[in-house]
Design a protein around this motif. Sequence first.
Motif, PDB file in Angstrom:
ATOM      1  N   TYR A 174     -17.703  85.250  77.228  1.00 36.14           N
ATOM      2  CA  TYR A 174     -17.772  83.805  77.427  1.00 36.14           C
ATOM      3  C   TYR A 174     -16.743  83.077  76.565  1.00 36.14           C
ATOM      4  CZ  TYR A 174     -19.445  79.049  77.743  1.00 36.14           C
ATOM      5  OH  TYR A 174     -19.505  77.692  77.939  1.00 36.14           O
ATOM      6  N   ASP A 175     -16.534  83.532  75.331  1.00 34.68           N
ATOM      7  CA  ASP A 175     -15.530  82.898  74.466  1.00 34.68           C
ATOM      8  C   ASP A 175     -14.145  82.952  75.107  1.00 34.68           C
ATOM      9  OD1 ASP A 175     -17.426  82.294  72.573  1.00 34.68           O
ATOM     10  OD2 ASP A 175     -17.016  84.059  71.325  1.00 34.68           O
ATOM     11  N   LEU A 176     -13.770  84.119  75.628  1.00 39.98           N
ATOM     12  CA  LEU A 176     -12.452  84.262  76.254  1.00 39.98           C
ATOM     13  C   LEU A 176     -12.334  83.373  77.492  1.00 39.98           C
ATOM     14  CD1 LEU A 176     -12.068  88.155  75.994  1.00 39.98           C
ATOM     15  CD2 LEU A 176     -10.885  86.422  74.621  1.00 39.98           C
ATOM     16  N   CYS A 177     -13.382  83.365  78.294  1.00 38.76           N
ATOM     17  CA  CYS A 177     -13.359  82.567  79.518  1.00 38.76           C
ATOM     18  C   CYS A 177     -13.340  81.075  79.190  1.00 38.76           C
ATOM     19  CB  CYS A 177     -14.573  82.913  80.376  1.00 38.76           C
ATOM     20  SG  CYS A 177     -14.631  82.055  81.961  1.00 38.76           S
ATOM     21  N   ALA A 178     -14.145  80.661  78.216  1.00 36.20           N
ATOM     22  CA  ALA A 178     -14.243  79.236  77.885  1.00 36.20           C
ATOM     23  C   ALA A 178     -12.940  78.696  77.312  1.00 36.20           C
ATOM     24  CB  ALA A 178     -15.389  79.015  76.900  1.00 36.20           C
ATOM     25  N   ASP A 179     -12.231  79.500  76.531  1.00 36.96           N
ATOM     26  CA  ASP A 179     -10.951  79.043  75.982  1.00 36.96           C
ATOM     27  C   ASP A 179      -9.962  78.728  77.105  1.00 36.96           C
ATOM     28  OD1 ASP A 179     -11.803  79.209  73.394  1.00 36.96           O
ATOM     29  OD2 ASP A 179     -11.001  81.228  73.047  1.00 36.96           O
ATOM     30  N   LEU A 180      -9.857  79.630  78.060  1.00 34.44           N
ATOM     31  CA  LEU A 180      -8.940  79.403  79.180  1.00 34.44           C
ATOM     32  C   LEU A 180      -9.429  78.263  80.068  1.00 34.44           C
ATOM     33  CD1 LEU A 180      -6.420  80.254  80.685  1.00 34.44           C
ATOM     34  CD2 LEU A 180      -7.762  82.027  81.841  1.00 34.44           C
ATOM     35  N   ARG A 181     -10.723  78.173  80.267  1.00 33.01           N
ATOM     36  CA  ARG A 181     -11.292  77.087  81.076  1.00 33.01           C
ATOM     37  C   ARG A 181     -10.955  75.720  80.495  1.00 33.01           C
ATOM     38  NH1 ARG A 181     -17.202  76.675  79.715  1.00 33.01           N
ATOM     39  NH2 ARG A 181     -16.177  75.730  77.910  1.00 33.01           N
ATOM     40  N   ASP A 182     -11.110  75.575  79.191  1.00 36.49           N
ATOM     41  CA  ASP A 182     -10.851  74.278  78.565  1.00 36.49           C
ATOM     42  C   ASP A 182      -9.375  73.901  78.653  1.00 36.49           C
ATOM     43  OD1 ASP A 182     -13.515  74.138  77.979  1.00 36.49           O
ATOM     44  OD2 ASP A 182     -13.306  74.819  75.902  1.00 36.49           O
ATOM     45  N   GLU A 183      -8.494  74.881  78.522  1.00 35.68           N
ATOM     46  CA  GLU A 183      -7.061  74.592  78.650  1.00 35.68           C
ATOM     47  C   GLU A 183      -6.728  74.099  80.060  1.00 35.68           C
ATOM     48  OE1 GLU A 183      -4.748  77.936  77.550  1.00 35.68           O
ATOM     49  OE2 GLU A 183      -5.493  78.016  75.483  1.00 35.68           O
ATOM     50  N   LEU A 184      -7.258  74.788  81.063  1.00 38.84           N
ATOM     51  CA  LEU A 184      -6.964  74.398  82.446  1.00 38.84           C
ATOM     52  C   LEU A 184      -7.602  73.054  82.796  1.00 38.84           C
ATOM     53  CD1 LEU A 184      -7.403  77.866  84.206  1.00 38.84           C
ATOM     54  CD2 LEU A 184      -5.268  76.702  83.631  1.00 38.84           C
ATOM     55  N   ASN A 185      -8.816  72.822  82.339  1.00 36.79           N
ATOM     56  CA  ASN A 185      -9.473  71.543  82.625  1.00 36.79           C
ATOM     57  C   ASN A 185      -8.760  70.384  81.926  1.00 36.79           C
ATOM     58  OD1 ASN A 185     -11.407  72.575  84.333  1.00 36.79           O
ATOM     59  ND2 ASN A 185     -12.982  72.765  82.753  1.00 36.79           N
ATOM     60  N   ASP A 186      -8.261  70.629  80.717  1.00 33.16           N
ATOM     61  CA  ASP A 186      -7.502  69.584  80.029  1.00 33.16           C
ATOM     62  C   ASP A 186      -6.222  69.256  80.793  1.00 33.16           C
ATOM     63  OD1 ASP A 186      -9.356  69.281  78.074  1.00 33.16           O
ATOM     64  OD2 ASP A 186      -8.281  70.421  76.537  1.00 33.16           O
ATOM     65  N   TYR A 187      -5.603  70.290  81.330  1.00 32.50           N
ATOM     66  CA  TYR A 187      -4.373  70.068  82.089  1.00 32.50           C
ATOM     67  C   TYR A 187      -4.662  69.260  83.354  1.00 32.50           C
ATOM     68  CZ  TYR A 187      -0.132  71.035  84.741  1.00 32.50           C
ATOM     69  OH  TYR A 187       1.025  70.900  85.477  1.00 32.50           O
TER      70      TYR A 187
END
Length: 201
Positions: free
Chosen positions: A174-187
Motif C-alpha cells: 500500500y505504501d508503494l501504491c499510495a506514493d505513486l497514486r498521490d503523485e499522479l493525482n496531484d498532477y
Amino acid sequence: MKKLVLLLVLTALTATTFAAPERGRRNNNDDELRNRRSRDARDSRYNRDSRRNRQRDRRYDDRRRTRPDPTRAYRRYRHTPNRDYVRHNRRWTTARDYHRTVRPIYVYNNRWLRVSVSYVDGYYWDYDYDYPYFIYNGYRHRYSAYDTCNYELVDSWSDSVQRTFYTYSCSTGYDLCADLRDELNDYEYDYRYFCAERYNW
C-alpha cells in the motif's frame, strides 16, 4: 360341550393368525406414490438450495460499486507510512480467506475491493477485529505488516490497471501504491487514481 368350546377357540385363533398378514399388506401403488412424492420433495429442495447458493456466490454478482462523487473538490494529500508494526492476532493466510469475509457490495467492477468507511484519512486500528487499516478518501485498505496483499493502482476514468504491487506485505504494497497514486493525482489535480486490492474469490 367342552369339545365345542375348544373347537370354537381354536378356530378363532387360527383365523386371527392367518388374517394378520392380510391386514398388514401394503398396496404397491401407495408405495410408488409415496416414493414419488419423496423424490419430488428432495429435488425441489435441491433446486431451491442451488438457486440460493448461486445468489450467494460472489462470482455471479456483477454489480458495480458507485464511484466517488465527481464534484467533490480535490485536496492535495501525501501519504505518510506508519512504521509502527504492531503485531495483531487476526491473521489471514491468503487474500482469498479475507475476501470471503467482505460483502459483495464492496467489490467494484468484480475486480477490486472498495470498502467504504466514514473515518478520516490516515492510519486506523480496528479494535473490534484487531487489525490495522489505512483510510484514504473514504475507503479502507488493509495495512498489515505480516499478511500479503495484491494491490493495484487503478485509473478510475477507464477502470484500467496502471501498476501492480503483488506479493508484498499489505503495508509495503500500500505504501508503494499510495506514493505513486498521490503523485499522479496531484498532477491531474483530481481523485482519478486509487489503490485497491485485487479481488480473489
